[in-house]
Design a protein around this motif. Sequence first.
Motif, short mmCIF file in Angstrom:
data_model
loop_
_atom_site.label_atom_id
_atom_site.label_comp_id
_atom_site.label_asym_id
_atom_site.label_seq_id
_atom_site.Cartn_x
_atom_site.Cartn_y
_atom_site.Cartn_z
N GLU A 285 1.98 9.57 4.24
CA GLU A 285 0.65 10.17 4.11
C GLU A 285 0.70 11.70 4.01
O GLU A 285 -0.24 12.33 3.53
N ARG B 108 1.58 9.33 -5.74
CA ARG B 108 1.88 10.72 -5.38
C ARG B 108 2.98 11.32 -6.26
O ARG B 108 2.93 12.50 -6.62
N PHE C 215 0.99 4.06 -2.89
CA PHE C 215 0.71 5.46 -2.56
C PHE C 215 1.82 6.38 -3.06
O PHE C 215 1.56 7.43 -3.66
N GLU D 41 0.83 -1.21 0.00
CA GLU D 41 0.00 0.00 0.00
C GLU D 41 0.87 1.26 0.00
O GLU D 41 0.56 2.23 -0.70
#
Length: 891
Positions: free
Chosen positions: A244, A218, A214, A210
């Motif tokens: 994040e 990004r 991500f 994951e």
Amino acid sequence: MTIPILSTKLNIPLSRPKIVSRPRLIERLNTGFQRRLTLISASAGSGKTTLLGEWLERCERPVAWLSLDAGDNDPARFLTYLCAALQTIGRNSGEGVFALLHSPQLPPIESIVVAMLNEIETNHNPFVLVLDDYHVITSETIANAIALLLDRMPSYMHLVIATREEPCLPIARLRVRDQLTEVRDTDLGFTKAEAAEFLLAVMELPLGAEDIAFLASRTEGWIAGLQAAALSFRGQKDVSSLIEKFSGTHPFVLDYLLEEVIQHLSPVTQTFLLRTSILDRLCGPLCEAVIGDPCGEYGSTTASGQDMLEALERANLFIVPLDNERHWYRYHHLFAEILRKRLYQTKLSSDGHDEAAQCHVRASVWYEKQGLEIEAFCHAAAANDVKRAARLVEGGGMPLLFRGAVTPVLNWLDELPKQVLDARPSLWVLHASALLMAGQITRVEQKLLAAEHALHRVEQDATQRDLLGHIAAIRATIAVSKHQSETILAESKRALEYLHPDNVPVRTAAVWSLGYAHQLQGNRKEATKAYADALATSQSIGHKMITILATLGLGLMQEADNQLTLAVETYQRVIQLAGEPPLPVVCEAHLGLARIFYEWNDLESAKQHGERSVQLARGIEQSDRTVAGEVLLARLMLADGEVSGASAMLATGEHVARQYHFQNQMPNIADAQVMVLIRQGNRTAAAQVAQRHGRYISQARVHLADDEASEALTILEPLRMEAESKQQEDVRLTVTSLLAVALHMHGEKEKALRMLRDALTLAAPGGFVRMFVDAGAPMVRLLREAAKHAFMTDYLRKLLTACEAENMANQLETVHDAEHHLIEPLSSRELEVLTLIAQGLSNREISEQLFIALATVKGHNRVIFDKLQVKRRTEAVARARLLGLLQDFHP
């Protein structure tokens, strides 16, 4: 002097031990060999160079590699490195170009590219030329060169361009013609699988699926962003929470990530990175010099510069090795930009000095010690160290301008404020020199006036006097292009009076310009002496440009003294000295050869040299040489019977000469126009042109055409006496030959024959022909009279044959009788050959009579037979007599 070559710019960057293989892109690059250009255009950090490295490791073709930087916007420097790159793979390319790089003005870019391609053609083995970092090139001249290269390069040559920005090239046209392979940002971005391989295997960062997905999303597969992320996450405990927080476009992400990377490095490593970020390329000794240690903060026990570079490579910290020995490196471009930005933000070191400027100065000192003055100057300029930069530009007697640095020097001088230039008047003079070399002549005088104004405010010493002498030498050079004899003479003498005895290059240039002034004023003895002196000195110091110009001047003097054979040898030596492709100034040598071959009645060779002269002359700004060449071509057209074409070409030449104030060309144009008008039968207009321009010899020609022998004699006899007193051998010969015609027309036959004998005595050593041919029918009658007295038989026979052929051609042109019976009219040369055939001469005898090859005679025979529609010599003579082509051709 030659331009120093930094060999690391020619090395293919080594691929890293661990990379993500890109088979889909490798296959696309392989199929690109079927096309002319492979364009890899993508943003910084997208993996362009890494992809190229992987591909080229597998490529079976030889690869010439050139890494570009901003300094390569100077055409001379760019061409030097391009040729050097080609030579790394054994291509015999660039020797001719290398010979021109220290000249004040490059030849036309088309000539250079064509010459380079001609040398490449000597080896038909396939190869690849790679231009990396092409986005730094902003020069329109270089862009034109690459476009021309793409258009004309052979099928076995393949060009690869790697760039951040779309290049100014005909990309759309190549795309439509299927001559382009493209790799863009979207192609280079990592897929999720490739991103996972990169983060896990290459960067050794343990991430879950994951987090990888991500980050890939990004960064949009942007390799630099992923690399920066991996570096910033090393050693962090809660990587997922940090991931994040990432958001924003590439530049912002990179800024943040690099800050994260840098702040986790030791102070010693940060100092090393910041201070060496000013360098385009790094090696251990250079880094140690740039680091310095003004405050002791770097520490005496720190590892060497080479150790630091190797440590940065092991840490995969945005550094790329440039050679197999790991001696030279460079930072990733964006990494270097961020480091430099941070360095300049820091601005002052702890002792209050500009830290970035200090680094640049230390780099400049190191480069100068290595003999790399251009790089040394660039760093001195970046440090705003005017004193050091100025000294480097001056080059200890051989200015940096002559070593391929015209563009960076001119850019630096353009940016300096007036008060800085006023404080150092030598910079004003250097500015004028750079503008002159760049061909921006209209701006030169402004800088010279500023230099003089600044010099008036300082106490005059030997240095200031030398600058005044240099200013005068520059003005003399500008006046040469405008043929302003008085100005050249005054400024050259002033230059020699003021220049320091040790300033040999500029003094030699002043001596040459002095010779040109004497030439313009008709003082041929002094001109020859000045040219000879300039030649001897320029050869001793290796000043190639003055060697060429002085040799050319001597050729002009030999031609003026009727030493045509010697002048041809001299002009050919000028062409050899200039190399291939030639300097634009060589147009003068080709023009001289065109004049001589015209005089020898070899109109084909004259045309070839005339056209070459015009082509080269177009590469000289604000020069009348193009008009001079076109006047000669117009005379060739007239000799070939193209009267209307000659008239039109002269009208165009006159318009250009008036528009650009090329007054020096007006007499030559007027003389040619008089000859055209006489051929057209418009003698009134011819007389008006000759009188308006004060062309006495042309006035005499008009009088002879009107059977006004007395008026012609009134003009010619004083001219002959003047030419003899001034030792103007070319004028003396022309006037003597016309004077003989005038005397014959006047009924003074014995005196006319004596005068003709004098003319033939003067003309025979040089092999003059056209001078007699252009005198027309009256000369034919005089030569026939002379033939009866049988003096100088061989030369006289040759002249009579040429004159009769030309005279008959002119008659046929007027009445057009024979043209209606021929497929195509016979040329002057063909009529000349036909006349000798009628006289019973063999092909070999004709070749010896006309000084042409036997094969050329046979070629003329075939053309003559075709035009007359016959198969044998006897048939040709019979048909020619029937058409009136051979009437009265009996010496």
